[in-house]
Design a protein around this motif. Structure first.
Motif, PDB file in Angstrom:
ATOM      1  N   ALA A 103       0.787  -1.305   0.066  1.00 17.57           N
ATOM      2  CA  ALA A 103      -0.245  -0.070   0.071  1.00 17.57           C
ATOM      3  C   ALA A 103       0.869   1.258   0.116  1.00 17.57           C
ATOM      4  O   ALA A 103       1.707   1.101   0.523  1.00 17.57           O
ATOM      5  N   ASP A 104       0.715   2.397  -1.015  1.00 19.95           N
ATOM      6  CA  ASP A 104       1.214   3.546  -0.489  1.00 19.95           C
ATOM      7  C   ASP A 104       0.410   5.147  -0.815  1.00 19.95           C
ATOM      8  O   ASP A 104      -0.810   4.252  -1.098  1.00 19.95           O
ATOM      9  N   VAL A 105       0.888   5.284   0.268  1.00 27.19           N
ATOM     10  CA  VAL A 105      -0.372   7.241   0.767  1.00 27.19           C
ATOM     11  C   VAL A 105       0.374   8.160  -0.093  1.00 27.19           C
ATOM     12  O   VAL A 105       0.930   8.317   0.191  1.00 27.19           O
ATOM     13  N   THR A 106      -0.431   8.568  -0.986  1.00 25.96           N
ATOM     14  CA  THR A 106      -0.157   9.840  -1.107  1.00 25.96           C
ATOM     15  C   THR A 106      -1.502  10.964  -0.834  1.00 25.96           C
ATOM     16  O   THR A 106      -2.707  10.741  -0.043  1.00 25.96           O
ATOM     17  N   THR A 107      -1.428  11.938  -1.241  1.00 26.72           N
ATOM     18  CA  THR A 107      -2.626  12.983  -1.122  1.00 26.72           C
ATOM     19  C   THR A 107      -2.585  14.130  -2.250  1.00 26.72           C
ATOM     20  O   THR A 107      -1.531  14.138  -3.318  1.00 26.72           O
ATOM     21  N   GLN A 108      -3.733  13.764  -2.836  1.00 28.04           N
ATOM     22  CA  GLN A 108      -4.620  14.665  -3.589  1.00 28.04           C
ATOM     23  C   GLN A 108      -5.547  15.581  -3.087  1.00 28.04           C
ATOM     24  O   GLN A 108      -6.444  14.992  -2.858  1.00 28.04           O
ATOM     25  N   ALA A 109      -5.743  16.786  -3.188  1.00 27.35           N
ATOM     26  CA  ALA A 109      -6.389  17.903  -2.895  1.00 27.35           C
ATOM     27  C   ALA A 109      -6.400  18.015  -1.399  1.00 27.35           C
ATOM     28  O   ALA A 109      -7.525  17.777  -1.058  1.00 27.35           O
ATOM     29  N   ASP A 110      -5.047  17.583  -0.495  1.00 31.65           N
ATOM     30  CA  ASP A 110      -5.511  17.763   0.627  1.00 31.65           C
ATOM     31  C   ASP A 110      -6.034  16.448   1.514  1.00 31.65           C
ATOM     32  O   ASP A 110      -6.133  16.785   2.412  1.00 31.65           O
ATOM     33  N   LYS A 111      -6.226  15.272   0.110  1.00 36.75           N
ATOM     34  CA  LYS A 111      -7.572  14.074   1.172  1.00 36.75           C
ATOM     35  C   LYS A 111      -6.144  13.048   0.207  1.00 36.75           C
ATOM     36  O   LYS A 111      -6.034  12.403  -0.452  1.00 36.75           O
ATOM     37  N   PRO A 112      -6.250  12.420   1.826  1.00 39.31           N
ATOM     38  CA  PRO A 112      -5.502  10.694   1.553  1.00 39.31           C
ATOM     39  C   PRO A 112      -6.144   9.810   0.709  1.00 39.31           C
ATOM     40  O   PRO A 112      -7.100   9.873   0.155  1.00 39.31           O
ATOM     41  N   VAL A 113      -5.336   9.502  -0.563  1.00 37.31           N
ATOM     42  CA  VAL A 113      -5.032   8.429  -1.627  1.00 37.31           C
ATOM     43  C   VAL A 113      -3.768   7.401  -1.250  1.00 37.31           C
ATOM     44  O   VAL A 113      -2.636   7.429  -1.283  1.00 37.31           O
ATOM     45  N   ILE A 114      -5.191   5.783  -1.129  1.00 39.41           N
ATOM     46  CA  ILE A 114      -4.097   4.653  -0.545  1.00 39.41           C
ATOM     47  C   ILE A 114      -4.118   4.359  -2.982  1.00 39.41           C
ATOM     48  O   ILE A 114      -4.946   3.336  -2.871  1.00 39.41           O
ATOM     49  N   GLN A 115      -3.364   3.602  -2.618  1.00 34.48           N
ATOM     50  CA  GLN A 115      -2.421   3.005  -4.172  1.00 34.48           C
ATOM     51  C   GLN A 115      -2.402   1.410  -2.825  1.00 34.48           C
ATOM     52  O   GLN A 115      -1.786   1.459  -2.115  1.00 34.48           O
ATOM     53  N   LEU A 116      -3.235   0.300  -3.638  1.00 31.62           N
ATOM     54  CA  LEU A 116      -2.926  -0.698  -3.530  1.00 31.62           C
ATOM     55  C   LEU A 116      -2.194  -1.714  -5.338  1.00 31.62           C
ATOM     56  O   LEU A 116      -2.239  -1.854  -5.567  1.00 31.62           O
ATOM     57  N   ALA A 117      -1.194  -2.676  -4.235  1.00 29.44           N
ATOM     58  CA  ALA A 117      -0.544  -3.594  -5.667  1.00 29.44           C
ATOM     59  C   ALA A 117      -1.197  -5.252  -5.105  1.00 29.44           C
ATOM     60  O   ALA A 117      -0.939  -6.030  -4.234  1.00 29.44           O
ATOM     61  N   THR A 118      -1.124  -6.238  -5.939  1.00 25.62           N
ATOM     62  CA  THR A 118      -1.312  -6.802  -5.969  1.00 25.62           C
ATOM     63  C   THR A 118      -0.148  -7.689  -6.206  1.00 25.62           C
ATOM     64  O   THR A 118       0.400  -7.843  -6.571  1.00 25.62           O
TER      65      THR A 118
END
Length: 194
Positions: A103-118
């Motif tokens: 899991a990788d966490v970034t922010t977009q427009a000051d909101k968290p966005v979590i990218q997941l990898a299988t």
């Protein structure tokens, strides 16, 4: 519909060749357009740890696992199949076909966005199209899953789930403390405790 049993290991390579020819170049193949009636059983399976097997032997080539994973479909009968235009191959799945390994966490427009990898190299955003659900097992342990695509789920590995728990916010509800995770504007409950 009956399955034909095929024991020749060469069939697996022939099947992989047909898949490679029929698969899309960059995107996932158009499985929704393929409705084969012929069912083949060549003893393919995926265990609880996401390991693929053919006739009891583990797959060694990760490229082949990735290729097959793009052709996997869960059908209304509750079975998983590898789909080609001409046939579908039964795949026995112990739990769910994929695992979330990162899991990788970034922010977009000051909101968290979590990218997941299988474990088969799918990457996607945890959001309303890819929701997270948590089942509490009989022993009280959480068992988290996320929708990858087209009804196919992945189980989130414990180390990744603990990472997500650390990102969660606590909220008091009905005399319990509940954990909520936010990603891409969507909110998911991870569980509650006294």
């Amino acid at each position: 519909m009956p399955c034909s049993n095929v024991s020749n290991s060469g069939v697996l390579l022939q099947f992989a060749s047909r898949i490679a020819v029929n698969a899309g170049e960059k995107n996932l193949p158009p499985l929704h357009l393929w409705q084969p009636q012929k069912i083949v059983d060549i003893d393919l399976s995926i265990d609880h740890q996401g390991q693929w097997f053919h006739q009891g032997d583990p797959f060694i080539r990760t490229e082949l696992v990735r290729l097959f994973s793009t052709l996997l479909r869960l059908e209304a009968d509750g079975n998983y199949y590898l789909i080609t235009p001409n046939e579908k191959v039964l795949v026995k799945v112990a739990e769910v076909p994929f695992l979330i390994v990162a899991a990788d966490v970034t922010t977009q427009a000051d909101k968290p966005v979590i990218q997941l990898a299988t474990n088969v190299s799918d990457t996607f955003t945890l959001d309303t199209e890819h929701p997270l659900r948590v089942i509490t097992q009989a022993n009280g342990e959480p068992r988290p899953y996320v929708l990858v695509r087209d009804g196919l789920e992945a189980r989130i590995l414990p180390q990744v789930f603990y990472q997500l728990v650390e990102l969660a916010q606590m909220r008091e509800e009905h005399q319990q403390t509940c954990l909520y995770l936010t990603s891409a504007g969507a909110e998911f409950q991870l569980g509650c405790f006294d």
